[in-house]
Design a protein around this motif. Structure first.
Motif, mmCIF file in Angstrom:
data_model
loop_
_atom_site.group_PDB
_atom_site.id
_atom_site.type_symbol
_atom_site.label_atom_id
_atom_site.label_comp_id
_atom_site.label_asym_id
_atom_site.label_seq_id
_atom_site.Cartn_x
_atom_site.Cartn_y
_atom_site.Cartn_z
ATOM 1 N N UNK A 198 -1.542 -15.167 -0.633
ATOM 2 C CA UNK A 198 -2.667 -15.626 -1.474
ATOM 3 C C UNK A 198 -4.002 -15.260 -0.807
ATOM 4 N N UNK A 199 -4.124 -15.638 0.479
ATOM 5 C CA UNK A 199 -5.378 -15.335 1.188
ATOM 6 C C UNK A 199 -5.586 -13.832 1.321
ATOM 7 N N UNK A 200 -4.476 -13.121 1.584
ATOM 8 C CA UNK A 200 -4.555 -11.667 1.772
ATOM 9 C C UNK A 200 -5.061 -10.961 0.523
ATOM 10 N N UNK A 201 -4.594 -11.408 -0.629
ATOM 11 C CA UNK A 201 -5.032 -10.778 -1.890
ATOM 12 C C UNK A 201 -6.540 -11.000 -2.082
ATOM 13 N N UNK A 202 -6.995 -12.241 -1.891
ATOM 14 C CA UNK A 202 -8.436 -12.525 -2.059
ATOM 15 C C UNK A 202 -9.274 -11.757 -1.038
ATOM 16 N N UNK A 262 5.609 3.142 -2.472
ATOM 17 C CA UNK A 262 6.683 2.326 -1.889
ATOM 18 C C UNK A 262 6.582 2.285 -0.368
ATOM 19 N N UNK A 263 6.013 3.327 0.210
ATOM 20 C CA UNK A 263 5.880 3.357 1.665
ATOM 21 C C UNK A 263 4.885 2.318 2.157
ATOM 22 N N UNK A 264 3.752 2.223 1.485
ATOM 23 C CA UNK A 264 2.678 1.347 1.977
ATOM 24 C C UNK A 264 2.437 0.125 1.094
ATOM 25 N N UNK A 265 3.152 0.006 -0.003
ATOM 26 C CA UNK A 265 3.021 -1.153 -0.873
ATOM 27 C C UNK A 265 1.763 -1.129 -1.706
ATOM 28 N N UNK A 266 1.864 -1.668 -2.902
ATOM 29 C CA UNK A 266 0.688 -1.778 -3.767
ATOM 30 C C UNK A 266 0.903 -2.950 -4.702
ATOM 31 N N UNK A 267 0.682 -4.119 -4.154
ATOM 32 C CA UNK A 267 0.985 -5.340 -4.903
ATOM 33 C C UNK A 267 0.089 -5.476 -6.149
ATOM 34 N N UNK A 268 -1.099 -4.896 -6.069
ATOM 35 C CA UNK A 268 -2.019 -5.040 -7.209
ATOM 36 C C UNK A 268 -1.559 -4.201 -8.408
ATOM 37 N N UNK A 269 -0.585 -3.305 -8.143
ATOM 38 C CA UNK A 269 -0.089 -2.462 -9.245
ATOM 39 C C UNK A 269 1.211 -3.003 -9.826
ATOM 40 N N UNK A 310 -10.143 -3.831 1.325
ATOM 41 C CA UNK A 310 -9.161 -3.321 2.307
ATOM 42 C C UNK A 310 -7.780 -3.256 1.638
ATOM 43 N N UNK A 311 -6.859 -2.457 2.178
ATOM 44 C CA UNK A 311 -5.511 -2.399 1.581
ATOM 45 C C UNK A 311 -4.840 -3.780 1.663
ATOM 46 N N UNK A 312 -4.279 -4.233 0.532
ATOM 47 C CA UNK A 312 -3.738 -5.598 0.469
ATOM 48 C C UNK A 312 -2.559 -5.799 1.432
#
Lengths: 250, 275
Positions: free
Chosen positions: B236-240, B124-131, B247-249
């Motif tokens: 969108x660009x950040x995820x790709x 939650x501190x650094x985010x993990x959108x892929x999860x 790199x961390x998303x």
């Protein structure tokens, strides 16, 4: 019998520093053009802010269209132009048309939607005040005089019966100021809009307003400019020379 | 690995959908917050979210279930910030600072009592959108719809209050209600955005797209559109980009937003050299 637009009875307002208004009793009738003058800190702005419900009344009563100010809700009948929008962000991205359109919200119920008819109303108001060519400009990009005209258009777009202006010309040059005063006088004469104008410029009040309200925390004078100029009480208060200067019409 | 292959992963699809919706929400609300000088409210509410997530984890509530604890706490805190500015002689930034300190200190104490920082809290501190889970995607879609409906209903009132609160009040706008709606919508978006960029970077998603849009917009409506466009594109660009470069998303999304802001600033300088 003329209709009462504003009536105050023994109106008192206080800030933390003490009383700013004491025992103000006045009646403004439909069609009046009242110039509110007085020295700095005399309570001129507090009086109009109290009428608009923007500052608390500590004693007495104030009625707008017969309704106590605290309970007044028919904002479509009132137009307000503040001194200047000091806090207006110069990069605020609203266009002139968007800004003037906000004045129509007082006629709407939630959810407020602006229709094609509303946009035509905005265009007509911009044309009437000679600022249609600025329609697509950002409000923050305009000069002080242009901004005041646009804000006046915003205050008038809902066709109010009462227009309250709080030192609207403070930031304007003398020529623009004079044009602005003439415009307000036309609006009062031609549209029958009742005007309350807070100003330091007693000369302009003498030239354009039908009544003068002189405040210095208490009500010192309320009547026509002619009565003010001939009043021995005012001579005693200001001295004949000062009274003569104040009454000198341009 | 080509683009189609990347898109075939379910976790990427979830990240793209939820990420874009949340970024658009934050970007739209950000325009009002930046113009009202309340930009850092996102930071303050994110810190409260940290504290509330620590409570949820202590109660053994994970992922989407943690929202049951976080949402009410963050919504109430957002109203608390509003009340602090209204009822005390504090400016907005001081009120945000107080609530922010409360949130982060409560989170640290609770995490310490609960046996130290675990992996969930750090995510939650650094985010993990892929999860992001399917359940969280559904919540994001639902809340996106709620926020968009409320935003469109209150659009003119929000614009009026943002322009000048006193003038809005004299136009019959119930400014207290509109202010409450704005902070509540922000609170909802912050809770949702936690998984996207994390608590540490959340305010960038609220501030940067709006800041870029303010450089280029020629009307309020276009400002909202520019801001939403940048927010959506950056995710969108950040995820790709993060997938391709490993790199961390969340940090990549923020850096892209910074790059967009730099470009917008340069374009403004080119169009209007006097600025």
């Amino acid at each position: 019998m003329p209709r009462e637009i504003v009536r105050t009875e023994n109106l008192c307002c206080s800030y933390r520093t003490g009383r700013v208004l004491e025992d103000i009793s006045v009646t403004v009738e439909a069609g009046d053009y009242v110039g509110i003058v007085g020295p700095n800190g005399s309570g001129k702005s507090t009086l109009v802010r109290a009428l608009l419900g923007l500052c608390a009344i500590s004693d007495g009563t104030a009625l707008l269209f017969g309704v106590p100010c605290g309970r007044f809700g028919e904002w479509g009948r009132v137009g307000y132009l503040p001194q200047s929008l000091d806090q207006l962000n110069p990069v605020f991205p609203a266009t002139v048309a968007e800004t003037v359109g906000l004045g129509l919200l007082s006629l709407k119920r939630f959810p407020c939607r602006l229709t094609g008819v509303d946009r035509n109303t905005v265009d007509s108001m911009l044309e009437e005040l000679g600022v249609y060519h600025l329609k697509h400009k950002l409000i923050g990009e305009l000069s002080g005089g242009q901004q005041q005209r646009v804000l006046l258009a915003r205050a008038l777009v809902n066709e109010p019966e009462l227009l309250i202006l709080d030192e609207p010309t403070a930031a304007l040059d003398p020529e623009t100021r004079e044009r602005f005063y003439r415009l307000i006088a036309d609006i009062n004469r031609n549209r029958g809009v009742t005007v309350l104008l807070v100003t330091h410029d007693s000369g302009a009040v003498g030239q354009h307003a039908s009544k003068m309200l002189y405040l210095d925390k208490r009500l010192l004078f309320f009547g026509s400019f002619e009565q003010f100029c001939l009043s021995p009480e005012m001579s005693a208060l200001f001295g004949e020379h000062s009274q003569h200067l104040m009454c000198h019409r341009h | 690995m080509n683009l189609l292959e990347i898109l075939s992963y379910a976790f990427i699809q979830r990240a793209l959908l939820a990420g874009t919706l949340i970024a658009v929400l934050c970007s739209l609300l950000g325009v009002f917050l930046v113009l009202r000088r309340m930009s850092l409210i996102g930071d303050g509410l994110a810190h409260i979210t940290f504290g509330s997530t620590a409570i949820a984890l202590a109660m053994k509530l994970y992922s989407a279930s943690s929202l049951l604890v976080s949402l009410p706490i963050v919504l109430l805190s957002s109203l608390g910030i509003l009340k602090l500015t209204e009822k005390t002689r504090l400016s907005g930034d001081a009120a945000i600072g107080i609530v922010s300190a409360l949130g982060i200190s409560a989170g640290i104490i609770l995490a310490s009592v609960g046996g130290g920082y675990n992996v969930d809290l750090l995510s939650y501190l650094f985010g993990n959108i892929l999860a992001i889970t399917s359940e969280e995607v559904n919540i994001a879609v639902g809340l996106f719809c709620v926020v968009m409906v409320l935003l469109s209903l209150f659009y003119n009132e929000l614009l009026a209050v943002t322009f000048n609160e006193e003038l809005a009040r004299i136009s019959g706008v119930h400014t207290n209600i509109v202010n409450a709606v704005l902070v509540l919508l922000t609170a909802l978006s912050v809770v949702l955005a936690m998984k996207l960029v994390g608590i540490m970077l959340i305010s960038s998603l609220l501030i940067l797209p709006a800041a870029s849009a303010l450089q280029l917009a020629r009307s309020f409506r276009s400002c909202m559109m520019f801001s939403a466009l940048q927010g959506g594109c950056s995710v969108v660009l950040g995820i790709f980009l993060s997938f391709a470069t490993n790199l961390p998303t969340s940090a990549t999304v923020v850096m892209l937003n910074l790059a967009f802001f730099g470009c917008a600033f340069l374009v403004r300088r080119l169009l209007d050299p006097g600025v």
